[in-house]
Structure formats: C-alpha cells, structure tokens
Design a protein around this motif. Structure first.
Motif, mmCIF file in Angstrom:
data_model
loop_
_atom_site.group_PDB
_atom_site.id
_atom_site.type_symbol
_atom_site.label_atom_id
_atom_site.label_comp_id
_atom_site.label_asym_id
_atom_site.label_seq_id
_atom_site.Cartn_x
_atom_site.Cartn_y
_atom_site.Cartn_z
ATOM 1 N N ASP A 126 0.815 -1.222 0.000
ATOM 2 C CA ASP A 126 0.000 0.000 0.000
ATOM 3 C C ASP A 126 0.848 1.272 0.000
ATOM 4 O O ASP A 126 0.330 2.371 0.155
ATOM 5 N N ASP A 127 2.166 1.130 -0.209
ATOM 6 C CA ASP A 127 3.059 2.286 -0.267
ATOM 7 C C ASP A 127 3.056 2.835 -1.700
ATOM 8 O O ASP A 127 4.054 2.777 -2.427
ATOM 9 N N ILE A 128 1.901 3.363 -2.098
ATOM 10 C CA ILE A 128 1.677 3.837 -3.465
ATOM 11 C C ILE A 128 1.207 5.286 -3.420
ATOM 12 O O ILE A 128 0.290 5.629 -2.662
ATOM 13 N N ASP A 129 1.822 6.117 -4.242
ATOM 14 C CA ASP A 129 1.376 7.494 -4.397
ATOM 15 C C ASP A 129 0.140 7.492 -5.303
ATOM 16 O O ASP A 129 0.235 7.126 -6.478
ATOM 17 N N PRO A 130 -1.040 7.887 -4.797
ATOM 18 C CA PRO A 130 -2.247 7.842 -5.629
ATOM 19 C C PRO A 130 -2.155 8.734 -6.863
ATOM 20 O O PRO A 130 -2.880 8.513 -7.844
ATOM 21 N N ASN A 131 -1.243 9.701 -6.848
ATOM 22 C CA ASN A 131 -1.110 10.613 -7.981
ATOM 23 C C ASN A 131 -0.537 9.942 -9.230
ATOM 24 O O ASN A 131 -0.617 10.510 -10.328
ATOM 25 N N ILE A 132 0.052 8.753 -9.085
ATOM 26 C CA ILE A 132 0.606 8.078 -10.259
ATOM 27 C C ILE A 132 -0.437 7.198 -10.944
ATOM 28 O O ILE A 132 -0.181 6.644 -12.009
ATOM 29 N N LEU A 133 -1.638 7.084 -10.321
ATOM 30 C CA LEU A 133 -2.670 6.194 -10.827
ATOM 31 C C LEU A 133 -3.682 6.929 -11.704
ATOM 32 O O LEU A 133 -4.025 8.080 -11.437
ATOM 33 N N ALA A 134 -4.182 6.217 -12.709
ATOM 34 C CA ALA A 134 -5.185 6.780 -13.619
ATOM 35 C C ALA A 134 -6.594 6.674 -13.056
ATOM 36 O O ALA A 134 -7.530 7.261 -13.606
ATOM 37 N N GLU A 135 -6.739 5.938 -11.963
ATOM 38 C CA GLU A 135 -8.060 5.701 -11.375
ATOM 39 C C GLU A 135 -7.879 5.399 -9.894
ATOM 40 O O GLU A 135 -6.759 5.112 -9.455
ATOM 41 N N PRO A 136 -8.938 5.452 -9.095
ATOM 42 C CA PRO A 136 -8.798 5.225 -7.649
ATOM 43 C C PRO A 136 -8.411 3.781 -7.323
ATOM 44 O O PRO A 136 -8.849 2.843 -7.999
ATOM 45 N N TRP A 137 -7.603 3.629 -6.275
ATOM 46 C CA TRP A 137 -7.273 2.304 -5.726
ATOM 47 C C TRP A 137 -8.459 1.841 -4.887
ATOM 48 O O TRP A 137 -9.142 2.652 -4.270
ATOM 49 N N ALA A 138 -8.709 0.537 -4.869
ATOM 50 C CA ALA A 138 -9.926 0.015 -4.229
ATOM 51 C C ALA A 138 -9.905 0.153 -2.705
ATOM 52 O O ALA A 138 -10.952 0.277 -2.077
ATOM 53 N N THR A 139 -8.705 0.124 -2.116
ATOM 54 C CA THR A 139 -8.595 0.199 -0.656
ATOM 55 C C THR A 139 -7.727 1.404 -0.290
ATOM 56 O O THR A 139 -7.168 2.079 -1.164
ATOM 57 N N GLU A 140 -7.606 1.659 1.010
ATOM 58 C CA GLU A 140 -6.847 2.826 1.465
ATOM 59 C C GLU A 140 -5.355 2.634 1.218
ATOM 60 O O GLU A 140 -4.800 1.572 1.497
ATOM 61 N N LEU A 141 -4.697 3.652 0.688
ATOM 62 C CA LEU A 141 -3.260 3.627 0.459
ATOM 63 C C LEU A 141 -2.528 4.339 1.591
ATOM 64 O O LEU A 141 -3.077 5.240 2.230
ATOM 65 N N ALA A 166 -5.072 -2.117 -12.715
ATOM 66 C CA ALA A 166 -4.828 -3.510 -13.113
ATOM 67 C C ALA A 166 -3.347 -3.761 -13.410
ATOM 68 O O ALA A 166 -2.830 -4.851 -13.145
ATOM 69 N N GLU A 167 -2.650 -2.761 -13.950
ATOM 70 C CA GLU A 167 -1.215 -2.895 -14.205
ATOM 71 C C GLU A 167 -0.459 -3.123 -12.902
ATOM 72 O O GLU A 167 0.394 -4.011 -12.797
ATOM 73 N N VAL A 168 -0.764 -2.286 -11.920
ATOM 74 C CA VAL A 168 -0.067 -2.378 -10.639
ATOM 75 C C VAL A 168 -0.417 -3.680 -9.930
ATOM 76 O O VAL A 168 0.447 -4.354 -9.361
ATOM 77 N N GLU A 169 -1.684 -4.056 -9.961
ATOM 78 C CA GLU A 169 -2.107 -5.314 -9.341
ATOM 79 C C GLU A 169 -1.392 -6.498 -9.970
ATOM 80 O O GLU A 169 -1.024 -7.452 -9.271
ATOM 81 N N ASN A 170 -1.190 -6.451 -11.286
ATOM 82 C CA ASN A 170 -0.484 -7.537 -11.965
ATOM 83 C C ASN A 170 0.974 -7.613 -11.518
ATOM 84 O O ASN A 170 1.519 -8.706 -11.310
ATOM 85 N N ARG A 171 1.587 -6.452 -11.346
ATOM 86 C CA ARG A 171 2.976 -6.444 -10.880
ATOM 87 C C ARG A 171 3.090 -7.021 -9.468
ATOM 88 O O ARG A 171 4.030 -7.760 -9.150
ATOM 89 N N ILE A 172 2.127 -6.674 -8.632
ATOM 90 C CA ILE A 172 2.127 -7.205 -7.262
ATOM 91 C C ILE A 172 1.979 -8.721 -7.281
ATOM 92 O O ILE A 172 2.736 -9.445 -6.607
ATOM 93 N N ALA A 173 1.018 -9.216 -8.055
ATOM 94 C CA ALA A 173 0.721 -10.651 -8.060
ATOM 95 C C ALA A 173 1.807 -11.476 -8.742
ATOM 96 O O ALA A 173 2.079 -12.613 -8.342
ATOM 97 N N THR A 174 2.447 -10.902 -9.757
ATOM 98 C CA THR A 174 3.397 -11.670 -10.569
ATOM 99 C C THR A 174 4.817 -11.618 -10.025
ATOM 100 O O THR A 174 5.589 -12.562 -10.214
#
Length: 286
Positions: A86-101, A131-139
């Motif tokens: 969850d150490d993600i800057d929300p400003n780098i995302l094109a859409e909201p993250w589903a949970t609190e960052l 989805a890009e970030v989630e894929n990186r986390i999972a893979t």
C-alpha cells in the motif's frame, strides 16, 4: 540488463551447498530483467540507476557457508520488493485504488512500491492503471515475499532462531538522492537495524568490526535504516533477527557505465570472508 519478451521467474533461490544453518539472505534490488510491459519513457541508462547491480554476485559465497540466498530477477524500478503493497502514491494512478493507500516518504521521493522517478526524472509519461499495478504485485512482489517467508519460517521452525541479511548497494550520492543536506562523506557500508530494533547487536558488532579491520568505513542507520523487509522479519524477542547491509557502489562498479571496476574481485573476496565469519557466529549460537 535485458528486456524480456516473455514471462520469467521472479527470483533465483540458491540453497545451501553444505550443512544448512539458520542464515537467510536476500537481494531484493539486483534484478536486471525488465518485463515487456514496463513501458517507461526513460532511457535504460537512467532506469538502471535503481538497480543494486551485482549485489547477488558480491555475496555469492552465502550458500557455501550454509545459508540461503534469494535474489530478485525483476528491477525495483518496475516494482520494489522492499516496500509494502500500500506504499503507493495515488497521484501516479489513472483511477482510484480500491482500498486505502499509505504512501510513505519513499513514495514522496518517487521511490515507493511503484517508482515514479529515477534520477529526478519521471519514469512515465502517463498514469498507471490499477490492473497494471495489481499484476505487478501478483506476478513479482508477492512471489518474492512468499519465497523469502518460506525460507525464514522453515529456518525458524527447524532451529528456533533465524538470522536474515537484507543485501543492498547504494549510490555514492545517496545523501543527495535522499535530499539530505550534509557535508559528511557517505560510508563504504551502512548497517541498518531500524535504530536498534530488528537485530541482536552482537551480530552487527561482529560485521562492523570485520569491515573496519579490512579498512572500510562503516555507519549505522545513516542514511539507511531499513524498510519493509527487515521491519517485517526483524523481531529479536522472537529470535528473528534482520539486518540491512548497504555497500557503496563506488567500491565495485562504474556508476555511469554499470561495469564492474577493478576492485570488484577484492570486495567480493572480502564479503566471502565476511560470510564465513557470519556463519561461524550463527553456528556458535545455534
């Protein structure tokens, strides 16, 4: 480094080649295989500044003294295994993250879970999809953590104690990168235990003494204290000890060309002998 045209294993695990001891080491930032979907706008010469290039080679003796050595294949600029999910800057995302960052100071510097800056230049000319970030986390991120955790838990279950070394390199201008205004020189080695909270001080003293005797300069927790991995693993009250070791890149490589320097083999030899010293300590307290 190379750009992958297909999927690849997220890490390499080198197991002990002699009688195993509860020594688990990992190099989370030495990966040099760049996933095909990275799509950074930066040239590779700048992207590579995030690599702890050759660190797993410097410590290649670990399996020969009874320890395990885990090394990431993917680059930290793509996703950083030494950050929480969850150490993600929300400003780098094109859409909201589903949970609190919960972005940390590392995210502010552009070096959170997903790097947004390298050498003060933006990594991307676009926002990233969730989805890009989630894929990186999972893979990549989760498999690395799972592999490390399996080794930690197996050693602790078998021996009742585990000693973890989190292995890194640091750019020679680290104070500048971290935006720390100081005129003191960066040490050759920085030993980080999050200000005395993650590791038995006896091991730290043994490592420091060894390095000082070899003529190196050593600092503790300055400017690197350790981040997510040793914070997760290091619980001395449960016989789980974790120490971060940073080595100054100028000791062993050209930071512009990323080539090994003439001193590489000397440093590798010293760290191989340090590995023997660490293993002797671990055996003495088993």
């Amino acid at each position: 480094m190379r750009f992958a045209d297909s999927e690849f294993d997220p890490y390499v695990l080198s197991l002990p080649t002699c009688s195993a001891i509860p020594l688990i080491c990992d190099s989370p930032h030495s990966g040099v295989v760049y996933p095909a979907d990275f799509q950074s706008c930066l040239p590779t010469s700048i992207l590579r500044s995030g690599e702890d290039t050759y660190v797993e080679e410097l410590w290649q003796a670990i399996p020969s003294v009874g320890g395990a050595l885990l090394a990431a294949n993917f680059p930290r600029t793509y996703i950083d295994p030494n950050r929480e999910e969850d150490d993600i800057d929300p400003n780098i995302l094109a859409e909201p993250w589903a949970t609190e960052l919960h972005p940390t100071e590392k995210s502010r510097l552009g070096h959170g879970l997903i790097w947004s800056m390298a050498r003060k230049q933006p990594l991307y000319d676009r926002k990233l999809w969730v989805a890009e970030v989630e894929n990186r986390i999972a893979t990549y991120h989760q498999p690395y953590h799972q592999a490390l955790q399996r080794q930690i838990e197996a050693a602790h279950e078998r021996f009742g104690v585990v000693w973890h070394l989190n292995l890194h390199s640091m750019p020679s201008d680290s104070y500048e990168v971290l935006e720390i205004d100081t005129d003191k020189p960066l040490a050759d080695f920085v030993l980080g235990d999050r200000d005395g909270t993650t590791c038995d001080p006896t091991l730290i003293g043994i490592i420091e003494d060894f390095l000082l005797q070899r003529g190196y300069t050593v600092a503790r927790n300055d400017p690197f204290k350790g981040v997510a991995l040793i914070a997760r693993i290091g619980r001395p009250e449960e016989n789980r000890h974790s120490l971060q070791i940073e080595v100054n890149r100028s000791l062993y490589m050209d930071e512009e060309s990323y080539e090994r320097s003439a001193n590489f083999q000397n440093l590798q030899r010293d760290l191989s002998e340090l590995s023997v010293t660490v293993a002797e300590f671990v055996r003495s307290v088993m």
